[in-house]
Design an enzyme around this catalytic site. Structure first.
Site, PDB file in Angstrom:
ATOM      1  N   CYS A  26      16.949  18.753   8.459  1.00 50.78           N
ATOM      2  CA  CYS A  26      17.343  17.876   9.560  1.00 50.78           C
ATOM      3  C   CYS A  26      16.285  16.799   9.689  1.00 50.78           C
ATOM      4  O   CYS A  26      15.591  16.496   8.725  1.00 50.78           O
ATOM      5  CB  CYS A  26      17.515  18.663  10.852  1.00 50.78           C
ATOM      6  SG  CYS A  26      15.987  19.422  11.430  1.00 50.78           S
ATOM      7  N   HIS A 578     -16.394  38.460   7.811  1.00 55.71           N
ATOM      8  CA  HIS A 578     -15.310  39.347   7.364  1.00 55.71           C
ATOM      9  C   HIS A 578     -14.928  40.263   8.526  1.00 55.71           C
ATOM     10  O   HIS A 578     -15.752  41.043   9.014  1.00 55.71           O
ATOM     11  CB  HIS A 578     -15.785  40.169   6.170  1.00 55.71           C
ATOM     12  CG  HIS A 578     -14.675  40.895   5.458  1.00 55.71           C
ATOM     13  ND1 HIS A 578     -14.092  42.040   5.965  1.00 55.71           N
ATOM     14  CD2 HIS A 578     -14.049  40.633   4.279  1.00 55.71           C
ATOM     15  CE1 HIS A 578     -13.156  42.459   5.125  1.00 55.71           C
ATOM     16  NE2 HIS A 578     -13.115  41.628   4.083  1.00 55.71           N
TER      17      HIS A 578
END
Length: 656
Positions: A26, A578
């Protein structure tokens, strides 16, 4: 990242070419129909710079929001070698339908299908509708300055010609909608267009000529100030409405055509289908539309239009406020298409529309929110958001297109929505108060509500004040209150940031600081990834907290799952953050990444929001590990252990 590389990244993240049943687009979104939506890697999609967001839907439909560059991205995807190969191995219609039925998810899959049918019937013609609306705006400006009276019946031929440039779009709109709707339902689109065109031919229009046909009977319709005529065809009464500009009739006719068309293809031998399927479809559907579907569609369209007109006349104050307040919730779901269709019906039947004026308040509140975001992005030197907001604002102010703002910003930052609604309310209230003596703000043309189309509204001064109020209210609300959560705002980060001593890496989350030997991961304990420390986090009752940057620098890496980040400081310190042990297996579930590769960040800036309860419930350790990955570049890297450490207290010290 190049468009071709991004296109390949989107296809890989969507599950590969073999997972795609169909792809359309679209004005701002790539629309996928997938074989299995569970294969989509949303975290990979959102790492692609051109992707503004994603929207999963029921029935294995998936939307990827790209913004104004959607057409070039669509073309790049279709040009990929893998997609070309995949196209030749596509499934049959029956296979696709069977897969869709077996995989449909959610109670309202049929509702998604209905609104997608409406959306795809209009989507391809948005460009010409926008072009026509700008021509109308140009004509309205000339009319306002009395250069030419565009409403006069005796205009000069040149100005009549200009009229034809925009009127062609709306006169033949039923044919365009029929073409797109037929294509959506897997019917030959030219067949759908041909059937609708039959009612706009000079031959059909000639039936309304009383001088030629004495059986013609006309009744003046006071509500729409037009005569409704009927005649006899083969001894049957035939209503002769004006089908030009009507969108309800093709939307109703095409599903009936699809039923006939697909059944004919099942029973007619394939070697003669090319002749007899269109032939039988035309001789069945054209009369059915002329005698039943067409008049019924006109009646339904008029009825809905009159109902809304009654509401506008009876409670104009409520109507003017309600329209801008409901649009922000309709547009993201694609539910605004029925109202858009009603605007066209109103113009065709009443000669004017009263929905677009209040709708403009929502659009400009949307653009004002984006303007506020742009101001903050410039102030805070947020280059990524500055680029997003500036493009979205330009598309809105000059094109009247809200999707880049909506999907690129407002749906990503939920606080922006409250600022947007404040503008919608203020703009709607302004229209309600100022237009009360005029019966609302009206327009006799279908336009996209932008700066270029202000002159088509009447009274224009009311509309101008209302959209200015909506725009300004939302913009000031964003500037004053921000659009980001408190902990992500630069002022909060600066206020709550501890200045790190030189040659120090800070603790990224409050908790107990332990050595890498106790972290529970052999790789980190081996120091293969450098010396560092681990934090056993202490989080509040929600179980959620941000892990922040332990140093100031540039984001050098972000894992797809959002559990690990690389940062490099200006003095050359390289740090790895981490979150958790083996949390890569969660594939991003429970992780809300706040940064992207290349971002400039300061110590204390959020890297990722983590749902630690979800991580723990999945069976993974929540320990946050920080290492100096280029430890060998230093004479010493010394951990600073503590039973309790606040955010950004020293975690390691370094010495060159």
């Amino acid at each position: 990242m190049s468009t071709d590389k991004s296109a390949k990244g989107i296809i890989n993240a969507i599950g590969g070419p073999d997972n795609i049943r169909s792809l359309t687009h679209c004005a701002t979104r790539l629309r996928f129909e997938l074989n299995d939506a569970d294969l989509v890697k949303a975290e990979d999609l959102e790492q692609i710079p051109e992707v503004l967001g994603t929207m999963p839907q029921s029935g294995d439909r998936y939307q990827v929001i790209v913004g104004g560059a959607v057409e070039s991205m669509y073309s790049a995807i279709k040009s990929l070698p893998d997609m070309k190969t995949h196209a030749s191995n596509s499934q049959s219609d029956d296979d696709v339908k069977a897969a869709a039925r077996s995989k449909a998810r959610g109670k309202n899959a049929w509702l998604d299908t209905f609104f997608e049918y409406l959306s795809d019937s209009f989507r391809p013609i948005l460009g010409v509708l926008l072009g026509a609306s700008l021509i109308i705006a140009f004509a309205a400006v000339l009319d306002a300055f009395e250069v030419v009276n565009f409403r006069a019946a005796d205009k000069a031929p040149g100005w009549v010609f200009i009229d034809s440039m925009w009127h062609s779009v709306f006169y033949f709109l039923p044919i365009m909608v029929a073409f797109n709707a037929a294509k959506k339902l897997k019917v030959d689109p030219w067949l759908g267009a041909t059937i609708m065109a039959a009612f706009l031919t000079p031959d059909f229009l000639k039936l309304s000529n009383s001088e030629l046909y004495t059986t013609l009977q006309c009744v003046e319709n006071e509500a729409i100030k037009k005569a409704t005529c009927s005649t006899e065809v083969f001894g049957l009464p035939l209503t002769l409405p004006d089908y030009s500009g009507n969108v309800f009739v093709p939307l109703m006719m095409i599903p009936v055509l699809a039923l006939v068309y697909h059944n004919l293809k099942k029973i007619i031998p394939s070697n003669v289908q090319m002749v007899f399927v269109p032939f039988i479809s035309m001789i069945v559907i054209i009369p059915l539309t002329a005698f039943l579907i067409g008049p019924l569609g006109i009646w339904i369209g008029n009825g809905l239009g009159f109902g809304l007109a009654w509401m506008n006349a009876t409670a104009p104050f409520v109507f003017a406020i309600a329209i801008p307040l409901i649009y922000p919730f309709l547009v993201p779901l694609g539910l605004h298409w029925p109202l858009n269709a009603m605007m066209l019906v109103n113009i065709q039947t009443l000669g004017y529309d009263f929905i677009q004026g209040p709708m403009g308040a929502w659009n400009f509140a949307c653009f004002g929110t984006t303007a506020g975001v742009l101001y903050l992005a410039i102030r805070d030197k947020d280059n990524v958001m500055r680029q997003t907001a500036s493009g979205a604002l330009a598309a809105g102010l000059f094109g009247g297109i809200s999707e880049p703002s909506l999907y690129g910003i407002h749906l990503r930052f939920k606080l922006a929505y409250s600022r947007l609604l404040a503008g919608c309310l203020a703009g709607g209230l302004t229209i309600a108060v100022l237009s009360l003596p005029y019966g609302g703000v009206k327009t006799d043309a279908f336009v996209f509500t932008s700066l270029l189309t202000i002159s088509v509204f009447d009274p224009a001064w009311v509309y101008l004040i209302a959209i200015a109020v909506a725009f300004t209210t939302s913009m000031l609300a964003v500037i004053a209150l921000d659009y980001r959560p408190l902990e992500e705002r630069p002022s909060y980060i600066r206020k709550n940031t501890v200045t790190l001593p030189e040659n120090t890496v800070g603790v990224p989350i409050e908790g107990k600081v332990i050595s890498l030997d106790e972290a529970g991961d052999k790789v980190f304990a081996s120091r293969a990834l450098g010396e560092g420390f681990a934090v056993v986090p202490e989080v509040g009752p929600t179980g959620k907290a941000n892990v922040v940057a332990p140093i100031t620098g540039t984001i050098s890496s972000v894992t797809k799952s959002g559990h690990a980040f690389g940062i490099k400081s200006a003095d050359g310190t390289e740090v790895l953050v981490h979150v958790g042990i083996d949390t890569v297996n969660l594939k991003g579930d429970g992780f809300d990444v706040k940064v992207a590769k290349g971002d400039q960040i300061t110590a204390g800036s959020p890297l990722v929001g983590v749902d630690f309860e979800k991580v723990a419930a999945a069976g993974y350790a929540t320990t946050v590990i920080v290492t100096v990955t280029n430890t060998r570049s230093f004479a010493a890297v010394t951990p600073v252990l503590a039973d309790h450490a606040a955010v950004l207290t020293p975690g390691v010290t370094t010495q060159r």
